[in-house]
Write a protein that holds these residues in place. Sequence first.
Motif: not given
Lengths: 235, 235
Positions: A155-162, A188-190, A195-197, B151-163
């Motif tokens: 999901k995209k940022a907007l959808e995640r928030l929802c 905390d939400m981020a 995502s980021t703040i 991994v899904l929350g924080q990592k980039k595509a390349l890193e995910r693949l390595c994971f």
Amino acid sequence: MSTVFMPKHIHPIYFNNVFDECLLFQNLTPNELDRLEGSAELSKCNEGEYLFRQDAPADFVYNVISGTVAIERIFSNGKRQIIGFLFPGDVIGLIHSEKYDCAVRCLTKVEVYKFSRKRLNILSEEVDHLKQNMEQIKSRIFSRVMDHLYVLGQKKALERLCFLFMQLLERLPGARPDRVDLYMSRQDMADYLGSTIETVSRSLAKLKADKLVAFPKLNHLQILNLAAVSELAEC
Amino acid sequence: MSTVFMPKHIHPIYFNNVFDECLLFQNLTPNELDRLEGSAELSKCNEGEYLFRQDAPADFVYNVISGTVAIERIFSNGKRQIIGFLFPGDVIGLIHSEKYDCAVRCLTKVEVYKFSRKRLNILSEEVDHLKQNMEQIKSRIFSRVMDHLYVLGQKKALERLCFLFMQLLERLPGARPDRVDLYMSRQDMADYLGSTIETVSRSLAKLKADKLVAFPKLNHLQILNLAAVSELAEC
DNA sequence: CGTTACGTTGATGATATTCAAGGACTGTGG
DNA sequence: CCACAGTCCTTGAATATCATCAACGTAACG
């Protein structure tokens, strides 16, 4: 509220609004509740404090009475992923090996009932409903984490928030569309939404601009268009 | 290999390479293994078939003997999130309520031992080590899902693949850095990593260009620079 | 009334998705 | 053995989305 099932010595707050919704106590007889009470101890924790830390010995199971907590996991690079937010009635610490593999931080002043994990397990052998309740709680937690996984994956940022807003609406006792209290910070939400703040803040702005939500106060969310928010959050 | 612990009637494949690594059977006595065997039934499944579907009654627990499966969850919009891949020795279906909340698709020809969930639960009441093993399996699954979440929350595509590659290397029996078989399609990888098939393909190309990995065949991965891949995958 | 922490907004660059086209592998039938 | 179709994979170009860095607001508090 009937007091028939009320064990004698448990703190009265138990019965204000939580007891009926608390999965752990479902279907237990007065006698069984009494026995459970014997393993419990009321414990308090201030905002910002940790109920327990990652890698601490997992000796206790907690039942949230009042307040909100964040389950978080810190990684070796210092980044943090919030696994979930828990509210009154929720149970913490059931699925762990000898050590807790995440930490629990209090977002507000928090009251919990604290059970010896060992005694709870022994008791669950003897009280069949308790065992069933514990299994049900575990499978719900797991199901929730899998929804979370999907949200972060797809999901995209907007959808995640929802998604977060719908979670709060559904699980925060007393929450209504026109009154959802956000006890957590934007950070905390981020950290929950992967995502980021800044992105959270921008998504909020978009939702406000589109009149899907409003913020009478900074942490008082109103969901103006429930259908639309729910649609965006949909799994 | 010692045959001391070998129950009499279980299919011999059990003892080729799986048995020793199988968490479910850890520390069980020959007698206890015999009892467990009584609840088991060998079952086979072809590539592409489903062991079970989402929302089917969760009556069985499976222990993978050979082959690879994908745990997947389909959502109302038709999108798919793969929760994990399971290999010989892994257990399926422990954490569920009455219905399975995900489906299990076979990526290869698969052999499983099929246990009645009810009987397994009853048996676990009597055999303490079995109960411990089951709890340990559950907490490992949960821990793995939390890593995935990060991994899904924080990592980039390349890193995910390595994971993913490190997961395969660590968990796929027989895998070595110069020989990791990818039984899943690029689409499967994408659905596991919360990405798209094109992004996976491009990340692969990048890893190849940087000489971190090589592909003698399309689905035969060689990890050339384990330290670098491991570093990228790091939680 | 300034300080501080937290939240918002803007500008920019990085990263990923989408749509489209082209390769590579597989299996089938001639 | 080759031609062909079908499927899966790769690559390119354009676009969308998000993260980052920096500046500015705002609310809380001594």
